[in-house]
Every structure is written in C-alpha cells, then in structure tokens.
Design a protein around this motif. Structure first.
Motif, PDB file in Angstrom:
ATOM      1  N   ASP A  77       0.850  -1.193   0.000  1.00 27.11           N
ATOM      2  CA  ASP A  77       0.000   0.000   0.000  1.00 27.11           C
ATOM      3  C   ASP A  77       0.885   1.242   0.000  1.00 27.11           C
ATOM      4  O   ASP A  77       0.864   2.058   0.921  1.00 27.11           O
ATOM      5  CB  ASP A  77      -0.904  -0.035   1.235  1.00 27.11           C
ATOM      6  N   ASP A  78       1.683   1.383  -1.055  1.00 24.96           N
ATOM      7  CA  ASP A  78       2.624   2.489  -1.168  1.00 24.96           C
ATOM      8  C   ASP A  78       2.801   2.818  -2.647  1.00 24.96           C
ATOM      9  O   ASP A  78       2.161   2.213  -3.505  1.00 24.96           O
ATOM     10  CB  ASP A  78       3.969   2.152  -0.498  1.00 24.96           C
ATOM     11  N   ALA A  79       3.651   3.783  -2.942  1.00 28.10           N
ATOM     12  CA  ALA A  79       3.843   4.208  -4.331  1.00 28.10           C
ATOM     13  C   ALA A  79       4.405   3.082  -5.189  1.00 28.10           C
ATOM     14  O   ALA A  79       4.036   2.939  -6.363  1.00 28.10           O
ATOM     15  CB  ALA A  79       4.765   5.422  -4.392  1.00 28.10           C
ATOM     16  N   TYR A  80       5.293   2.254  -4.612  1.00 22.94           N
ATOM     17  CA  TYR A  80       5.838   1.127  -5.366  1.00 22.94           C
ATOM     18  C   TYR A  80       4.719   0.171  -5.777  1.00 22.94           C
ATOM     19  O   TYR A  80       4.634  -0.272  -6.919  1.00 22.94           O
ATOM     20  CB  TYR A  80       6.851   0.353  -4.513  1.00 22.94           C
ATOM     21  N   GLY A  81       3.873  -0.177  -4.799  1.00 18.78           N
ATOM     22  CA  GLY A  81       2.784  -1.106  -5.080  1.00 18.78           C
ATOM     23  C   GLY A  81       1.787  -0.542  -6.073  1.00 18.78           C
ATOM     24  O   GLY A  81       1.291  -1.262  -6.948  1.00 18.78           O
ATOM     25  N   GLN A  82       1.478   0.739  -5.945  1.00 20.39           N
ATOM     26  CA  GLN A  82       0.526   1.366  -6.866  1.00 20.39           C
ATOM     27  C   GLN A  82       1.066   1.341  -8.283  1.00 20.39           C
ATOM     28  O   GLN A  82       0.326   1.056  -9.234  1.00 20.39           O
ATOM     29  CB  GLN A  82       0.258   2.811  -6.433  1.00 20.39           C
ATOM     30  N   TRP A  83       2.347   1.626  -8.451  1.00 20.29           N
ATOM     31  CA  TRP A  83       2.958   1.632  -9.790  1.00 20.29           C
ATOM     32  C   TRP A  83       3.000   0.217 -10.363  1.00 20.29           C
ATOM     33  O   TRP A  83       2.698  -0.002 -11.541  1.00 20.29           O
ATOM     34  CB  TRP A  83       4.361   2.223  -9.717  1.00 20.29           C
ATOM     35  N   ASN A  84       3.366  -0.771  -9.525  1.00 14.03           N
ATOM     36  CA  ASN A  84       3.371  -2.159  -9.987  1.00 14.03           C
ATOM     37  C   ASN A  84       1.991  -2.578 -10.483  1.00 14.03           C
ATOM     38  O   ASN A  84       1.855  -3.221 -11.526  1.00 14.03           O
ATOM     39  CB  ASN A  84       3.814  -3.088  -8.848  1.00 14.03           C
ATOM     40  N   TRP A  85       0.957  -2.232  -9.720  1.00 18.96           N
ATOM     41  CA  TRP A  85      -0.410  -2.619 -10.083  1.00 18.96           C
ATOM     42  C   TRP A  85      -0.810  -2.003 -11.421  1.00 18.96           C
ATOM     43  O   TRP A  85      -1.318  -2.691 -12.312  1.00 18.96           O
ATOM     44  CB  TRP A  85      -1.379  -2.183  -8.977  1.00 18.96           C
ATOM     45  N   GLU A  86      -0.580  -0.710 -11.559  1.00 16.58           N
ATOM     46  CA  GLU A  86      -0.962  -0.023 -12.798  1.00 16.58           C
ATOM     47  C   GLU A  86      -0.226  -0.608 -13.993  1.00 16.58           C
ATOM     48  O   GLU A  86      -0.830  -0.856 -15.047  1.00 16.58           O
ATOM     49  CB  GLU A  86      -0.661   1.474 -12.679  1.00 16.58           C
ATOM     50  N   LEU A  87       1.056  -0.846 -13.843  1.00 15.01           N
ATOM     51  CA  LEU A  87       1.837  -1.355 -14.966  1.00 15.01           C
ATOM     52  C   LEU A  87       1.380  -2.750 -15.368  1.00 15.01           C
ATOM     53  O   LEU A  87       1.172  -3.038 -16.562  1.00 15.01           O
ATOM     54  CB  LEU A  87       3.322  -1.362 -14.589  1.00 15.01           C
ATOM     55  N   LEU A  88       1.174  -3.638 -14.388  1.00 12.21           N
ATOM     56  CA  LEU A  88       0.813  -5.011 -14.711  1.00 12.21           C
ATOM     57  C   LEU A  88      -0.596  -5.117 -15.275  1.00 12.21           C
ATOM     58  O   LEU A  88      -0.833  -5.839 -16.251  1.00 12.21           O
ATOM     59  CB  LEU A  88       0.953  -5.892 -13.463  1.00 12.21           C
ATOM     60  N   GLN A  89      -1.549  -4.419 -14.670  1.00 13.15           N
ATOM     61  CA  GLN A  89      -2.936  -4.529 -15.110  1.00 13.15           C
ATOM     62  C   GLN A  89      -3.226  -3.701 -16.348  1.00 13.15           C
ATOM     63  O   GLN A  89      -3.777  -4.207 -17.336  1.00 13.15           O
ATOM     64  CB  GLN A  89      -3.875  -4.106 -13.979  1.00 13.15           C
ATOM     65  N   PRO A 103      -3.322  -2.906   3.026  1.00 17.29           N
ATOM     66  CA  PRO A 103      -3.150  -1.629   3.740  1.00 17.29           C
ATOM     67  C   PRO A 103      -2.008  -1.684   4.749  1.00 17.29           C
ATOM     68  O   PRO A 103      -1.897  -2.631   5.545  1.00 17.29           O
ATOM     69  CB  PRO A 103      -4.501  -1.431   4.447  1.00 17.29           C
ATOM     70  N   GLY A 104      -1.151  -0.667   4.677  1.00 15.91           N
ATOM     71  CA  GLY A 104      -0.065  -0.538   5.642  1.00 15.91           C
ATOM     72  C   GLY A 104       1.122  -1.453   5.411  1.00 15.91           C
ATOM     73  O   GLY A 104       2.082  -1.429   6.191  1.00 15.91           O
ATOM     74  N   TRP A 105       1.075  -2.241   4.342  1.00 12.66           N
ATOM     75  CA  TRP A 105       2.172  -3.186   4.076  1.00 12.66           C
ATOM     76  C   TRP A 105       3.158  -2.584   3.091  1.00 12.66           C
ATOM     77  O   TRP A 105       2.787  -2.068   2.049  1.00 12.66           O
ATOM     78  CB  TRP A 105       1.613  -4.499   3.525  1.00 12.66           C
ATOM     79  N   HIS A 106       4.450  -2.660   3.423  1.00 12.63           N
ATOM     80  CA  HIS A 106       5.528  -2.114   2.602  1.00 12.63           C
ATOM     81  C   HIS A 106       5.826  -3.068   1.449  1.00 12.63           C
ATOM     82  O   HIS A 106       6.013  -4.258   1.667  1.00 12.63           O
ATOM     83  CB  HIS A 106       6.779  -1.940   3.480  1.00 12.63           C
ATOM     84  N   SER A 107       5.869  -2.551   0.237  1.00 11.49           N
ATOM     85  CA  SER A 107       6.218  -3.390  -0.907  1.00 11.49           C
ATOM     86  C   SER A 107       7.614  -3.988  -0.728  1.00 11.49           C
ATOM     87  O   SER A 107       8.555  -3.270  -0.355  1.00 11.49           O
ATOM     88  CB  SER A 107       6.207  -2.576  -2.201  1.00 11.49           C
ATOM     89  N   PRO A 108       7.778  -5.288  -0.981  1.00 11.08           N
ATOM     90  CA  PRO A 108       9.131  -5.860  -1.006  1.00 11.08           C
ATOM     91  C   PRO A 108       9.961  -5.186  -2.091  1.00 11.08           C
ATOM     92  O   PRO A 108       9.473  -4.946  -3.200  1.00 11.08           O
ATOM     93  CB  PRO A 108       8.883  -7.335  -1.328  1.00 11.08           C
ATOM     94  N   VAL A 109      11.204  -4.870  -1.778  1.00  9.02           N
ATOM     95  CA  VAL A 109      12.090  -4.162  -2.703  1.00  9.02           C
ATOM     96  C   VAL A 109      13.400  -4.922  -2.835  1.00  9.02           C
ATOM     97  O   VAL A 109      13.971  -5.372  -1.826  1.00  9.02           O
ATOM     98  CB  VAL A 109      12.365  -2.721  -2.227  1.00  9.02           C
TER      99      VAL A 109
END
Length: 362
Positions: A77-89, A103-109
């Motif tokens: 639930d962060d900018a990394y996750g939002q970008w990953n979702w948009e790109l993949l879908q 919610p509240g979970w940090h994307s693995p990096v």
C-alpha cells in the motif's frame, strides 16, 4: 505444429491460459558499474531501471507471448505497489482480480547490482499479512495451467492440501519451482511437494542440490522420476529436459547475445516453456523457444519489462536473416529456429513496452 494463434482453441472466453502465484517485488537494477562498491565510496553505474520483479517477471513474459494471464499476489500500500499494479494490469493486460493491495504493508524491494556478468542483490521484505491461499480464494480461477512457487511459505504449508490440488484434478497442468534453499540443507524430502505437478523447472545448481547428484544430467533423470516434464536450465550452456508423456529427451545450447541484465531470465524461460507446452510443440522446439526468449530478455533491464513479445521475435528473426549472407553461424541459427517461421507469418502486434522507471511527467 500448433501455432501460438491456436493456444486458446477449445478454451472458454473466461478461461485463463496461465494463473500464477508468488512473491511480488519492486526491483531497482543497476548495470555497468565502474567499480565494485566499497565501504565509504560512491560507485557510478551506466544504467538503471525500476520495474516489477519476482512473480511479475513470468506473468509479463507469458502475457507478451499471448497467454491470457492471471496473477494472485500481495501489493504494498505504497507508491511502489501502486505503480506495480498499474503497470501489470493496465499496460501489460494481466488479470489481477485475485490480487490484493494490503493496507499498511511495505512493498518488497530488491536492488540488483550487475557487474562482470554476475550480480549481487539486496532485498527488504516484511511478512505478507495474508496467505497465498487467502488471495486465491476457496475456488481457484479456471485456467489451463498454473505456476506455483513451492518454496513460498505463504503458498505451501506442510501437511495441508495445496490450493492448486483441486484444479489439477480438473485437467490443468501445474508447473512448479522451489527456488534457492537459504538454509543450505537442501532436504531431498522437499521434492515430495512435487506430487501431482506436471513440470519442475530448476536451474542446474538447485537440481543437483535437491537430488544429491553430481551432474546436471543425473539430476535431470532423478527429477524425471517425479514429474512428467522435468526441465533443468544450464545458464550460458542452454537447457535440457525429459518429457515422460511423449518419450522425448532433448538438450539445446543457449542463444548468443550481448547480456545487459540476467535478472528474471529463468522466469522468462519458464513462461516460454509453458507457452510451448500448451501448444503441444515438440520438446526440442519448446527448449529452443525458451532459450531464445530468455536470451532476448537479458539484453534489456529485468525479466518483466525485458521479456520479448512476438514483434520482438519477428525483429530478431529478420536481423538474423540479414546476417546469413556472410555469416555461417547466423545461417545455422536460422535453421535451428526455422520452426517459428509459421508463427511469425501472421501480423505480430507491437509489444507493450512500459518504461523501466517510475513514470516521467507527461
């Protein structure tokens, strides 16, 4: 030979070709380092890319090869996750209906540093607050093939029936990987998880360690006793496989390329191997196709955005054809891959190509 255009023949409009589960990462990749990083110093890199990693590598590779692809993964639930979702879908056309933003979970990096044909990686990840079974749900989506990471603690619990067991009973093919054993134990009983799987696709180091054998060839034959389709990748030496259903055994060399980044090459190989299997290609053609796709991928950043589509394969074929007039090696390469000619005669759609960075301002 059945062409890629026929891969959906007999499938319902709602049926997926491939459904995947596994850990999803936000990858940051550096290439062309001028020197090895040392404490107290700054090292410059010639190239840098940011892109979805982990299970996204195989998902994107499969989608670009024309497979209707679905993915169950946890997104931060962060900018990394939002970008990953948009790109993949939105850009790669992957069905994320079984995925969740947590919610509240940090994307693995993961940060991958490439130098001298090798790489080092640094990863940060917190435990995902839901299990893979919870993401998939009580009834898995209808799919012709599934890919599962049997080493993913969130996906496989000893003593419990895995989520994909029921789907397998309905005729779907289950392709599996176990990955690297961080404990160093390489318990051979871990291979018991392969019960019911159609295929296992480890690299040669993993294959020898899990089977306690001293050569890739011995490891392959040991694995062929456990799954109908055993595949062992050999890195720069190519790949080999045994298909117990068809009675075929084959080994192929790698494709000569200028490597930029090997991240995710094994995932691209697996996606291409699944594509060929769903098309019922001969084993040697499946292996050749998979090594070609992996070879084209390592010339770009990352396994996901670097994975080739059909237009990339057509372009490669045209370039090799141009070289055959004065290059015997190119002529041999052209003959080796003559089987894809019938696939490339149709109009190849332009590959979706998301940029390997957080979006530029438009």
């Amino acid at each position: 030979m059945t062409g890629i255009a026929d891969v959906h023949e007999g499938a319902s409009p709602q049926q997926l070709d491939l459904f995947l589960t596994g850990p999803l990462f936000f990858d940051i990749i550096f290439t062309g380092l001028h020197a090895d990083p040392q404490p107290g110093t700054e090292t410059m890199a010639d190239g840098m890319g940011s892109l979805p990693g982990g299970v996204a590598n195989m998902a994107v590779a499969a989608a670009r090869l024309g497979l209707r692809t679905g993915l169950a993964a946890g997104f931060g639930d962060d900018a990394y996750g939002q970008w990953n979702w948009e790109l993949l879908q939105d850009r790669e056309g992957i069905d994320l209906s079984r995925s969740q933003v947590l919610p509240g979970w940090h994307s693995p990096v993961t940060v991958s540093i490439n130098r001298r044909d090798d790489r080092s990686m640094v990863t940060h990840t917190d435990e995902m607050p839901v299990s893979t079974s919870e993401l998939v749900g009580a009834t898995p989506p209808d799919a012709r093939a599934y890919f599962v990471d049997l080493g993913d603690a969130a996906a496989y619990t000893e003593g419990e029936t895995p989520w994909w067991a029921a789907a397998k009973q309905q005729g779907a093919l289950v392709f599996a990987d176990l990955g690297w054993d961080d404990s160093g134990e390489w318990d051979p009983h871990t291979l018991d998880r392969l019960d019911g799987c159609h295929s296992f696709l480890p690299n040669h180091v993993e294959a020898m360690a899990y089977t306690s054998t001293s050569s890739p060839e011995a490891a392959l034959h040991a694995l062929a006793d456990r799954v109908p389709l055993a595949v062992v990748t050999l890195g720069a030496q190519g790949a080999m496989a045994i298909d117990q259903i068809t009675g075929e055994e084959a080994r192929v060399a790698s494709v000569p390329v200028n490597m930029l980044d090997a991240t995710g090459a094994g995932d691209v190989f697996a996606a291409a191997m699944i594509t060929g299997t769903l098309n019922s290609w001969p084993l040697v053609d499946r292996l050749n196709f998979a090594t070609l796709c992996a070879g084209l991928a390592v010339q770009n950043f990352g396994g996901s955005l670097g994975s080739p589509g059909w237009s990339d394969l057509a372009q490669w074929r045209a370039e090799v054809l141009q070289q055959t007039q004065h290059d015997d090696a190119a002529h041999a390469l052209l003959q080796r891959f003559s089987f894809i000619d019938c696939l490339l005669k149709r109009d190849a759609p332009a590959s979706r190509r998301a940029r390997a960075t957080i979006d530029f301002m438009h």
